[in-house]
Scaffold this motif. Structure first.
Motif, mmCIF file in Angstrom:
data_model
loop_
_atom_site.group_PDB
_atom_site.id
_atom_site.type_symbol
_atom_site.label_atom_id
_atom_site.label_comp_id
_atom_site.label_asym_id
_atom_site.label_seq_id
_atom_site.Cartn_x
_atom_site.Cartn_y
_atom_site.Cartn_z
ATOM 1 N N VAL A 577 49.671 46.049 26.791
ATOM 2 C CA VAL A 577 50.834 45.162 26.683
ATOM 3 C C VAL A 577 51.312 45.171 25.225
ATOM 4 N N GLY A 578 52.490 44.589 25.006
ATOM 5 C CA GLY A 578 53.006 44.507 23.645
ATOM 6 C C GLY A 578 52.757 43.124 23.071
ATOM 7 N N PHE A 579 52.671 43.036 21.749
ATOM 8 C CA PHE A 579 52.646 41.724 21.102
ATOM 9 C C PHE A 579 53.466 41.820 19.812
ATOM 10 N N PRO A 580 54.024 40.685 19.374
ATOM 11 C CA PRO A 580 54.940 40.746 18.231
ATOM 12 C C PRO A 580 54.248 41.226 16.961
ATOM 13 N N HIS A 581 54.952 42.055 16.202
ATOM 14 C CA HIS A 581 54.403 42.593 14.967
ATOM 15 C C HIS A 581 55.483 42.498 13.893
ATOM 16 N N ASP A 582 55.087 42.063 12.711
ATOM 17 C CA ASP A 582 56.028 41.815 11.605
ATOM 18 C C ASP A 582 56.947 42.980 11.295
ATOM 19 N N ILE A 583 56.404 44.177 11.310
ATOM 20 C CA ILE A 583 57.195 45.332 10.892
ATOM 21 C C ILE A 583 57.632 46.173 12.070
ATOM 22 N N LYS A 584 56.688 46.441 12.972
ATOM 23 C CA LYS A 584 57.023 47.331 14.086
ATOM 24 C C LYS A 584 57.851 46.653 15.176
ATOM 25 N N LEU A 624 47.013 52.205 19.762
ATOM 26 C CA LEU A 624 46.904 50.755 19.947
ATOM 27 C C LEU A 624 46.515 50.082 18.636
ATOM 28 N N ASP A 625 47.125 48.946 18.363
ATOM 29 C CA ASP A 625 46.735 48.178 17.173
ATOM 30 C C ASP A 625 45.448 47.411 17.433
ATOM 31 N N LYS A 626 45.302 46.947 18.667
ATOM 32 C CA LYS A 626 44.105 46.164 19.006
ATOM 33 C C LYS A 626 43.551 46.635 20.334
ATOM 34 N N ILE A 627 42.233 46.723 20.392
ATOM 35 C CA ILE A 627 41.596 47.091 21.661
ATOM 36 C C ILE A 627 40.517 46.057 21.960
ATOM 37 N N GLN A 628 40.703 45.350 23.043
ATOM 38 C CA GLN A 628 39.709 44.343 23.443
ATOM 39 C C GLN A 628 38.965 44.864 24.670
ATOM 40 N N PHE A 629 37.635 44.838 24.585
ATOM 41 C CA PHE A 629 36.852 45.267 25.748
ATOM 42 C C PHE A 629 36.625 44.059 26.645
ATOM 43 N N ALA A 650 47.737 38.127 24.503
ATOM 44 C CA ALA A 650 47.858 38.989 23.328
ATOM 45 C C ALA A 650 48.791 38.374 22.294
ATOM 46 N N GLU A 651 49.802 37.651 22.794
ATOM 47 C CA GLU A 651 50.741 37.001 21.868
ATOM 48 C C GLU A 651 50.139 35.748 21.244
ATOM 49 N N GLY A 652 48.954 35.339 21.740
ATOM 50 C CA GLY A 652 48.291 34.160 21.203
ATOM 51 C C GLY A 652 48.852 32.878 21.798
ATOM 52 N N ASP A 653 49.532 32.979 22.926
ATOM 53 C CA ASP A 653 50.123 31.797 23.541
ATOM 54 C C ASP A 653 49.479 31.579 24.908
ATOM 55 N N THR A 654 48.474 30.697 24.920
ATOM 56 C CA THR A 654 47.779 30.487 26.189
ATOM 57 C C THR A 654 48.162 29.143 26.796
ATOM 58 N N SER A 655 49.228 28.545 26.224
ATOM 59 C CA SER A 655 49.579 27.188 26.658
ATOM 60 C C SER A 655 50.145 27.173 28.077
ATOM 61 N N ASN A 656 50.804 28.250 28.470
ATOM 62 C CA ASN A 656 51.508 28.186 29.743
ATOM 63 C C ASN A 656 51.279 29.467 30.540
ATOM 64 N N LEU A 657 50.064 29.598 31.010
ATOM 65 C CA LEU A 657 49.743 30.831 31.735
ATOM 66 C C LEU A 657 50.136 30.753 33.210
ATOM 67 N N GLU A 671 37.490 34.433 30.061
ATOM 68 C CA GLU A 671 36.715 35.401 29.250
ATOM 69 C C GLU A 671 37.650 36.180 28.324
ATOM 70 N N VAL A 672 38.795 36.579 28.872
ATOM 71 C CA VAL A 672 39.750 37.338 28.047
ATOM 72 C C VAL A 672 40.242 36.464 26.894
ATOM 73 N N ILE A 673 40.549 35.199 27.207
ATOM 74 C CA ILE A 673 41.034 34.285 26.151
ATOM 75 C C ILE A 673 39.958 34.096 25.076
ATOM 76 N N ASP A 674 38.732 33.909 25.494
ATOM 77 C CA ASP A 674 37.650 33.631 24.543
ATOM 78 C C ASP A 674 37.430 34.774 23.561
ATOM 79 N N ASN A 675 37.707 35.981 23.995
ATOM 80 C CA ASN A 675 37.400 37.125 23.130
ATOM 81 C C ASN A 675 38.636 37.785 22.535
ATOM 82 N N VAL A 676 39.752 37.077 22.594
ATOM 83 C CA VAL A 676 40.994 37.707 22.127
ATOM 84 C C VAL A 676 40.883 38.093 20.644
ATOM 85 N N LEU A 677 41.522 39.173 20.283
ATOM 86 C CA LEU A 677 41.402 39.680 18.905
ATOM 87 C C LEU A 677 42.509 39.125 18.025
#
Ligand code: WTA
Length: 677
Positions: A577-584, A624-629, A650-657, A671-677
């Motif tokens: 998936v994509g997530f916001p990045h300052d430059i890219k 990939l910028d981030k790889i979460q197992f 990935a966007e760091g927004d778990t308020s409204n899933l 589990e995915v939320i707990d280990n997010v990078l």
């Protein structure tokens, strides 16, 4: 609001309303006559000069599209035979034909006809990677000779009308020349961005059965050199159809040359005849194929045809950049993308413009390189991507302040939404609040710019691409497939009437063309983007609504990246998936399930290996910028990965899933939320 915008428009620098004379001849002429021919010159009503005129022209283009485009085609180009009909279309099939029956060669329009009035004018300025290497100025006369010689070399190697030629060449003059040489003889060029990997290259070569590859010994990129020929050799191990490889010399490296297949280009050009009779093409003959990523499957070879593409690129170039005869225009894109095809090569040259080709990167030898080039060549229109603007905005202002940027009149942005901060930085520090910014929305598929301000006419607002260009009829749709009428609406962006530069099909896969673009909404072209229309009718593009992610302005489909990751022997499944990045703008986040083999594996090594596989299959841009197992991926009961949830995490927004309880495996979400990078 309109009044306010009118006022703003008036406050811009007021241009003298000089006009540009373009030529129209309806008589057939032979190429040798071209340079002597007294072109019949006609003042063309081609340049839009203010907002009222824009609205007038726009209304006319919607009321009577055929007359609108017919007049433009008639007054501004060289035709060997006039069309029988301006437009025939059926969006259900879908089939679209512009200027059917007309005969022409696009290179006569881009080169020959300028020889009489602009033979010594610079057509292309080549600015090398290394600032200490001399820039090259290629006149229209010289371009004509180079294109003709190259065209003769192609013919000598058996290339004829309709054959496909793959061009895998860095940003050196041979790239533009080889494109035009193909067009001269009616061969279909398929340019592959010279940053793609050997696997990506071979897929594209095989997809459209290229007979020939044009490349170079290597390329310069900042302080690096890249072994392009090595990549071609690797690609060709799986491309039996390629009989010849023409190799331009650029980095002077020792390279392997396969006997009977690989040939140095220069000696062939030196020996070739300097004139070449152009192949006369039908309006709807394919001009080129250019691949773009889809949300699924292999890349789509978008097919663009000759007359409509030419007319549209030329018209939009002229208006969006308000090009005047003595301007120097610079688009920083690579010709390997559609922006380079339409707005470095065809659009500018069809207008007799001076177009700058830059081989280098914005950061070499330092972050002032763009601004130094603008000063050096007195660039008047500068067209770049938000990702470059964001990267440069991070650097100290003295990189730009020390150069004289007063030659600039218009700034452009393309490829992704431009965020407000970047827009202001560009406006304040580069345009010095004196240059309108054209935020141009369009796609590989559309062939040319579709929604954009017209500088000095359309008042600009940060983040808004503003209004459709004449001839373009956007529509916003809701999820049920209804068109949203009126203003202050937000939906999926479609186009509801054909325009001349639209891609006509996907190479060898018309079914996919129909499914991808014409099936979501009956009788509408669906762009894959979301957009909103504000209270005054301005459009703002909100981003992709499909599984295409735009990273640094490059379209990347998630499926091909996942396919590459899954090739790793340790990987069971993955989701990107994509997530916001300052430059890219966006960066890529991969969730990967590793096969349970009982062995423990070094996670960092695995990450490196996964990215290497992606680089090999697609190219470094897709790493990939981030790889979460993870141990599992959230799925619906029908087994579909819930990317929306993964995107939010990935966007760091778990308020409204949303409601996750209906998932097949709701426990995995935590589990995915707990280990997010
Ligand atoms: C995105 C590039 C917002 C959009 C010419 C589109 C933009 C995709 C803009 C096409 C813009 C392009 N504002 N988004 N001004 N320009 N896009 O095929 O998502 O490489 O669908 O063509 O880029 O990318 P492509």
């Amino acid at each position: 609001m309109l009044m306010l915008r009118k006022k703003m428009a008036r406050s811009y620098k007021n241009f003298s309303t000089d006009f540009v004379i373009l030529s129209f001849i309806s008589l057939a002429f032979t190429p040798s006559e071209a340079s002597n021919h007294k072109f019949k010159s006609k003042m063309s009503n081609y340049h839009i000069k203010n907002l009222e005129e824009y609205f007038q022209v726009y209304r006319k283009s919607v009321r009577d599209p055929e007359t609108f485009w017919e007049e433009i085609a008639e007054e501004n180009f060289v035709w060997r035979k006039r069309w029988d009909s301006v437009l025939k279309y059926d969006l259900e099939k879908p089939e679209v034909k512009w200027f059917e029956g007309a005969k022409l060669n696009i290179t006569e329009n881009c080169i020959d006809r300028h020889l009489y009035t602009r033979g010594d004018k610079t057509a292309i300025i080549f600015e090398p990677n290394d600032p200490s290497e001399k820039a090259e100025h290629i006149s229209y006369r010289n371009l004509h000779e180079r294109v003709c010689r190259f065209a003769n070399v192609l013919k000598d190697h058996g290339i004829k009308k309709g054959d496909r030629v793959c061009i895998y060449v860095p940003m050196i003059p041979e790239l533009a020349v080889s494109i035009l040489a193909c067009a001269r003889i009616g061969a279909i060029h398929s340019v592959v961005f010279a940053g793609f990997s050997s696997k990506a290259l071979s897929t594209r070569i095989n997809d459209c059965d290229c007979k020939m590859v044009i490349t170079s010994d290597g390329s310069f990129r900042g302080n690096k050199t890249i072994d392009l020929k090595g990549i071609v050799d690797e690609a060709l191990e799986s491309c039996d159809g390629v009989k010849t490889v023409l190799v331009a010399k650029r980095i002077n490296s020792e390279i392997y040359m396969k006997v009977n297949r690989d040939k140095w280009l220069q000696p062939l050009l030196d020996e070739a005849f300097h004139d070449c009779v152009p192949e006369i093409m039908d309006a709807e003959d394919p001009l080129f194929i250019l691949y773009t990523s889809g949300s699924t499957g292999k890349p789509k070879g978008m097919v663009h045809t000759t007359a409509g593409y030419m007319v549209y690129c030329a018209y939009t170039f002229k208006n969006v950049f308000q090009y005047r005869e003595d301007d120097v225009y610079w688009c920083t894109a690579d010709i390997g993308w559609i922006t380079g095809h339409s707005y470095i090569v065809y659009g500018p040259l069809a207008n007799g413009a001076t177009t700058l080709m830059f081989e280098g990167v914005p950061s070499y030898p330092d972050f002032g390189r763009f601004w130094q080039v603008i000063e050096k060549h007195k660039v008047s229109q500068f067209y770049t991507a938000p990702t470059a603007i964001r990267a440069l905005a991070k650097e100290r202002l003295d990189f730009s302040d020390k150069y004289d940027l007063t030659s600039l009149k218009i700034l452009g942005s393309v490829g992704e939404p431009i965020n407000e901060e970047a827009w202001h930085w560009y406006n304040d520090n580069i345009g010095k609040k004196n240059c309108p910014i054209v935020d141009t929305w369009w796609q590989t598929e559309t062939g040319g710019i579709m929604i954009s301000p017209i500088p000095y006419s359309t008042p600009t607002i940060p983040t808004y691409a503003t209004l459709p260009l004449p001839g373009i009829q956007p529509a916003l749709m809701d999820e049920e497939g209804n068109e949203l009428k009126g203003n202050l609406v937000d939906g999926r962006l479609c186009i509801k009437f054909p325009w001349p530069a639209m891609a006509r099909t996907i190479w060898d896969d018309h079914k996919r063309y129909k499914e991808t673009y014409f099936s979501a909404y009956k009788n509408y072209y669906f762009t894959g983007d979301g957009a909103l229309r504000d209270s005054t009718g301005y459009y703002r593009i909100t981003g992709r609504v499909d599984d295409v992610i735009i990273v640094s302005g490059h379209n990347l489909g998630t499926a091909p990246i996942e396919d590459a990751i899954n090739e790793h022997p340790a990987v069971a499944e993955s989701a990107v998936v994509g997530f916001p990045h300052d430059i890219k703008g966006n960066a890529l986040y991969g969730y990967v399930i590793i096969k349970d083999t009982g062995e423990s594996r070094d996670r960092d090594n695995l990450r490196k290996e996964i990215n290497q596989i992606i680089a090999d299959h697609i190219g470094p841009i897709a790493k990939l910028d981030k790889i979460q197992f993870v141990s599992g991926l959230p799925k619906t009961r029908s087994g579909k990965i819930m990317r929306r949830i993964l995107r939010k995490i990935a966007e760091g927004d778990t308020s409204n899933l949303g409601d996750t309880s209906t998932l097949l495996n709701p426990e995995v979400v935590q589990e995915v939320i707990d280990n997010v990078l």
